[in-house]
Design a protein around this motif. Structure first.
Motif, PDB file in Angstrom:
ATOM      1  N   ALA A 119       0.846  -1.205   0.000  1.00 54.41           N
ATOM      2  CA  ALA A 119       0.000   0.000   0.000  1.00 54.41           C
ATOM      3  C   ALA A 119       0.879   1.252   0.000  1.00 54.41           C
ATOM      4  CB  ALA A 119      -0.922  -0.007   1.211  1.00 54.41           C
ATOM      5  N   TYR A 120       1.952   1.240   0.788  1.00 56.06           N
ATOM      6  CA  TYR A 120       2.877   2.374   0.813  1.00 56.06           C
ATOM      7  C   TYR A 120       3.523   2.563  -0.550  1.00 56.06           C
ATOM      8  CZ  TYR A 120       7.007   5.151   1.867  1.00 56.06           C
ATOM      9  OH  TYR A 120       7.976   6.111   1.859  1.00 56.06           O
ATOM     10  N   ASP A 121       3.874   1.473  -1.206  1.00 58.07           N
ATOM     11  CA  ASP A 121       4.450   1.544  -2.551  1.00 58.07           C
ATOM     12  C   ASP A 121       3.490   2.209  -3.528  1.00 58.07           C
ATOM     13  OD1 ASP A 121       6.255   0.692  -4.831  1.00 58.07           O
ATOM     14  OD2 ASP A 121       4.457  -0.470  -5.311  1.00 58.07           O
ATOM     15  N   ARG A 122       2.204   1.853  -3.467  1.00 54.79           N
ATOM     16  CA  ARG A 122       1.196   2.468  -4.358  1.00 54.79           C
ATOM     17  C   ARG A 122       1.023   3.948  -4.012  1.00 54.79           C
ATOM     18  NH1 ARG A 122       1.404   1.253  -8.533  1.00 54.79           N
ATOM     19  NH2 ARG A 122       3.454   0.647  -7.757  1.00 54.79           N
ATOM     20  N   TYR A 123       1.109   4.279  -2.728  1.00 53.24           N
ATOM     21  CA  TYR A 123       1.002   5.680  -2.299  1.00 53.24           C
ATOM     22  C   TYR A 123       2.122   6.517  -2.911  1.00 53.24           C
ATOM     23  CZ  TYR A 123       2.359   9.565   0.732  1.00 53.24           C
ATOM     24  OH  TYR A 123       2.790  10.780   1.193  1.00 53.24           O
ATOM     25  N   VAL A 124       3.349   6.018  -2.812  1.00 52.39           N
ATOM     26  CA  VAL A 124       4.484   6.773  -3.355  1.00 52.39           C
ATOM     27  C   VAL A 124       4.373   6.879  -4.873  1.00 52.39           C
ATOM     28  CG1 VAL A 124       6.992   6.848  -3.587  1.00 52.39           C
ATOM     29  CG2 VAL A 124       5.970   6.073  -1.441  1.00 52.39           C
ATOM     30  N   ALA A 125       3.972   5.775  -5.540  1.00 56.84           N
ATOM     31  CA  ALA A 125       3.889   5.771  -7.001  1.00 56.84           C
ATOM     32  C   ALA A 125       2.855   6.760  -7.517  1.00 56.84           C
ATOM     33  CB  ALA A 125       3.553   4.364  -7.491  1.00 56.84           C
ATOM     34  N   ILE A 126       1.733   6.904  -6.816  1.00 61.51           N
ATOM     35  CA  ILE A 126       0.641   7.761  -7.286  1.00 61.51           C
ATOM     36  C   ILE A 126       0.773   9.184  -6.773  1.00 61.51           C
ATOM     37  CG2 ILE A 126      -1.861   8.121  -7.167  1.00 61.51           C
ATOM     38  CD1 ILE A 126      -2.150   5.050  -7.145  1.00 61.51           C
ATOM     39  N   CYS A 127       1.163   9.333  -5.521  1.00 59.92           N
ATOM     40  CA  CYS A 127       1.207  10.674  -4.908  1.00 59.92           C
ATOM     41  C   CYS A 127       2.538  11.387  -5.127  1.00 59.92           C
ATOM     42  CB  CYS A 127       0.906  10.571  -3.415  1.00 59.92           C
ATOM     43  SG  CYS A 127      -0.712   9.867  -3.043  1.00 59.92           S
ATOM     44  N   HIS A 128       3.628  10.638  -5.319  1.00 61.28           N
ATOM     45  CA  HIS A 128       4.951  11.245  -5.516  1.00 61.28           C
ATOM     46  C   HIS A 128       5.666  10.566  -6.687  1.00 61.28           C
ATOM     47  CE1 HIS A 128       4.486  13.338  -1.672  1.00 61.28           C
ATOM     48  NE2 HIS A 128       4.106  12.180  -1.159  1.00 61.28           N
ATOM     49  N   PRO A 129       5.085  10.599  -7.884  1.00 62.75           N
ATOM     50  CA  PRO A 129       5.659   9.846  -9.015  1.00 62.75           C
ATOM     51  C   PRO A 129       7.079  10.283  -9.395  1.00 62.75           C
ATOM     52  CG  PRO A 129       3.955  11.380  -9.749  1.00 62.75           C
ATOM     53  CD  PRO A 129       3.885  11.350  -8.264  1.00 62.75           C
ATOM     54  N   LEU A 130       7.389  11.571  -9.274  1.00 64.30           N
ATOM     55  CA  LEU A 130       8.719  12.050  -9.660  1.00 64.30           C
ATOM     56  C   LEU A 130       9.796  11.582  -8.690  1.00 64.30           C
ATOM     57  CD1 LEU A 130       7.864  15.694 -10.791  1.00 64.30           C
ATOM     58  CD2 LEU A 130       8.121  13.647 -12.202  1.00 64.30           C
ATOM     59  N   ARG A 131       9.432  11.407  -7.442  1.00 64.86           N
ATOM     60  CA  ARG A 131      10.398  10.967  -6.417  1.00 64.86           C
ATOM     61  C   ARG A 131      10.355   9.452  -6.193  1.00 64.86           C
ATOM     62  NH1 ARG A 131       9.119  14.203  -1.197  1.00 64.86           N
ATOM     63  NH2 ARG A 131      11.085  13.257  -0.542  1.00 64.86           N
ATOM     64  N   TYR A 132       9.512   8.777  -6.950  1.00 63.07           N
ATOM     65  CA  TYR A 132       9.309   7.336  -6.739  1.00 63.07           C
ATOM     66  C   TYR A 132      10.613   6.528  -6.844  1.00 63.07           C
ATOM     67  CZ  TYR A 132       7.268   2.661  -7.294  1.00 63.07           C
ATOM     68  OH  TYR A 132       6.948   1.339  -7.160  1.00 63.07           O
ATOM     69  N   PRO A 133      11.456   6.748  -7.886  1.00 66.12           N
ATOM     70  CA  PRO A 133      12.693   5.952  -7.972  1.00 66.12           C
ATOM     71  C   PRO A 133      13.621   6.136  -6.779  1.00 66.12           C
ATOM     72  CG  PRO A 133      12.228   7.056 -10.050  1.00 66.12           C
ATOM     73  CD  PRO A 133      11.300   7.649  -9.032  1.00 66.12           C
ATOM     74  N   VAL A 134      13.560   7.301  -6.148  1.00 65.14           N
ATOM     75  CA  VAL A 134      14.432   7.564  -4.994  1.00 65.14           C
ATOM     76  C   VAL A 134      13.823   7.001  -3.707  1.00 65.14           C
ATOM     77  CG1 VAL A 134      15.503   9.368  -3.586  1.00 65.14           C
ATOM     78  CG2 VAL A 134      15.360   9.640  -6.077  1.00 65.14           C
ATOM     79  N   LEU A 135      12.523   7.278  -3.513  1.00 65.44           N
ATOM     80  CA  LEU A 135      11.862   6.843  -2.275  1.00 65.44           C
ATOM     81  C   LEU A 135      11.688   5.329  -2.212  1.00 65.44           C
ATOM     82  CD1 LEU A 135       9.090   9.591  -1.956  1.00 65.44           C
ATOM     83  CD2 LEU A 135      11.239   9.421  -0.681  1.00 65.44           C
ATOM     84  N   MET A 136      11.590   4.671  -3.379  1.00 62.06           N
ATOM     85  CA  MET A 136      11.406   3.212  -3.410  1.00 62.06           C
ATOM     86  C   MET A 136      12.555   2.563  -4.161  1.00 62.06           C
ATOM     87  SD  MET A 136       8.752   2.602  -1.595  1.00 62.06           S
ATOM     88  CE  MET A 136       8.563   0.877  -1.969  1.00 62.06           C
ATOM     89  N   ASN A 137      13.788   2.923  -3.784  1.00 66.60           N
ATOM     90  CA  ASN A 137      14.940   2.289  -4.421  1.00 66.60           C
ATOM     91  C   ASN A 137      15.110   0.860  -3.906  1.00 66.60           C
ATOM     92  OD1 ASN A 137      16.535   2.361  -1.934  1.00 66.60           O
ATOM     93  ND2 ASN A 137      16.753   4.560  -2.308  1.00 66.60           N
ATOM     94  N   ARG A 138      16.055   0.134  -4.462  1.00 68.60           N
ATOM     95  CA  ARG A 138      16.222  -1.284  -4.131  1.00 68.60           C
ATOM     96  C   ARG A 138      16.510  -1.491  -2.645  1.00 68.60           C
ATOM     97  NH1 ARG A 138      16.674  -6.083  -6.304  1.00 68.60           N
ATOM     98  NH2 ARG A 138      18.099  -7.633  -5.445  1.00 68.60           N
ATOM     99  N   ARG A 139      17.317  -0.598  -2.068  1.00 68.93           N
ATOM    100  CA  ARG A 139      17.666  -0.746  -0.649  1.00 68.93           C
ATOM    101  C   ARG A 139      16.425  -0.625   0.227  1.00 68.93           C
ATOM    102  NH1 ARG A 139      22.083   2.987   2.638  1.00 68.93           N
ATOM    103  NH2 ARG A 139      21.862   1.914   4.656  1.00 68.93           N
ATOM    104  N   VAL A 140      15.552   0.346  -0.091  1.00 65.04           N
ATOM    105  CA  VAL A 140      14.322   0.529   0.682  1.00 65.04           C
ATOM    106  C   VAL A 140      13.413  -0.689   0.543  1.00 65.04           C
ATOM    107  CG1 VAL A 140      12.214   1.906   0.880  1.00 65.04           C
ATOM    108  CG2 VAL A 140      14.419   3.042   0.546  1.00 65.04           C
TER     109      VAL A 140
END
Length: 312
Positions: A119-140
């Motif tokens: 659910a958090y992943d979908r939140y970041v993808a929809i609400c913060h699409p430009l920052r998605y690669p940074v906020l949901m990087n492989r380490r996270v």
């Protein structure tokens, strides 16, 4: 070592589904078919996610973890149930019972948390699409997945030894098809009230935190979707969330029934039907609900099939 005070050889009797069925052979065949479908569906999905670079995204990383959990889930419970039916026996050893219980608790607790991470992943993808690669990087993603498995393992390591060290003297018959905690506790000749309260509180914590994350994520997702001007954009955003909401409703609904409703709502028959749903049917439904309706996955499957034909 757990005390072997259940039978002469330290075994329980799983009365299971087949003793309640008018056509046990047909039911056995049906469950075996569902088992094979669940295995093949989840294995194919895991292979596709690992082999196709288009699916190397955080969303499919978490779906891969879900499929792995479902594979272990159904493999811990169904083979023993079918083997007992085919062999004409109903016994399960103390160690086997504890093993089933541990993995059931581990995977259940892990999946509660994983659904919140998704659910958090979908939140970041929809609400913060430009920052998605940074906020949901492989380490996270690895940190979130590892945390889910850790929380589930703690659930198993705490509750399994406590449950299995109760003295069982009322009966050796478990009115279930696997060693679920509430079904095993009914056999104890000790007062388990305090332990049941402890489990109830654990369940509240295990549900409250993920449900809060899921609710908060979808609150902001709905606000964001409402601001999208394009009807097609809103449709795509809802489509990415619908599958997750469906699985959350099914899985959490079953958990609330099993661990949070009073005993007056429970009967062995109702408990078995509910457990059948989320231990056997959910691993079949998850690949279909999440992925095989998805164009990326069907495209990856077609590419894999074409590559297989070209190799011959």
């Amino acid at each position: 070592m757990w005390p072997a005070n259940q039978t002469g050889d330290g075994s329980f009797f799983l009365l299971g589904l087949f003793s309640k069925s008018a056509h046990p052979s047909l039911l056995c065949f049906l469950i075996f078919s569902i088992f094979l479908i669940a295995l093949s569906g989840n294995i194919i999905l895991i292979l596709l996610i690992h082999t196709d670079s288009c699916l190397h995204t955080p969303m499919y990383f978490f779906i891969n973890q879900l499929s792995l959990m479902d594979l272990i889930y159904i493999s811990v419970i169904v083979p023993k149930m079918l083997t007992n039916q085919l062999a004409g026996v109903r016994t399960i050893s103390l160690l086997g019972c504890g093993t089933q219980m541990f993995f059931y608790l581990l995977l259940g607790g892990s999946e509660y948390c994983l659904l919140a991470a998704m659910a958090y992943d979908r939140y970041v993808a929809i609400c913060h699409p430009l920052r998605y690669p940074v906020l949901m990087n492989r380490r996270v993603c690895l940190l979130l997945a590892s945390s889910c498995w850790f929380v589930g393992s703690m659930d198993g390591f705490v509750l399994t030894p406590i449950t299995m060290t109760f003295p069982f003297c009322r009966s050796w018959d478990i009115h279930h098809f696997f060693c679920e905690v509430p079904a095993v506790l009914k056999l104890s000749c000790m007062d388990t009230y305090l332990y049941e309260i402890f489990m109830y509180l654990c369940c509240i914590i295990m549900l409250f935190i993920p449900v809060s994350v899921i609710s908060g994520s979808y609150y902001f997702i709905i606000l964001t979707i409402h601001r999208i001007n394009s009807a097609e954009g809103r449709r795509k955003a809802f489509a990415t969330c619908f599958s997750h909401i469906t699985v959350v409703t099914l899985f959490y609904g079953a958990a609330v029934y099993t661990y949070m409703l009073p005993n007056s709502y429970h009967t062995p028959e109702k408990d078995m039907v509910m457990s059948l749903f989320y231990t056997i049917l959910t691993p079949v439904l998850n690949p279909v609900i999440y992925s095989f309706r998805n164009k990326d996955v069907t495209g990856a499957l077609k590419k894999l099939l074409r590559a297989g034909k070209d190799s011959y």
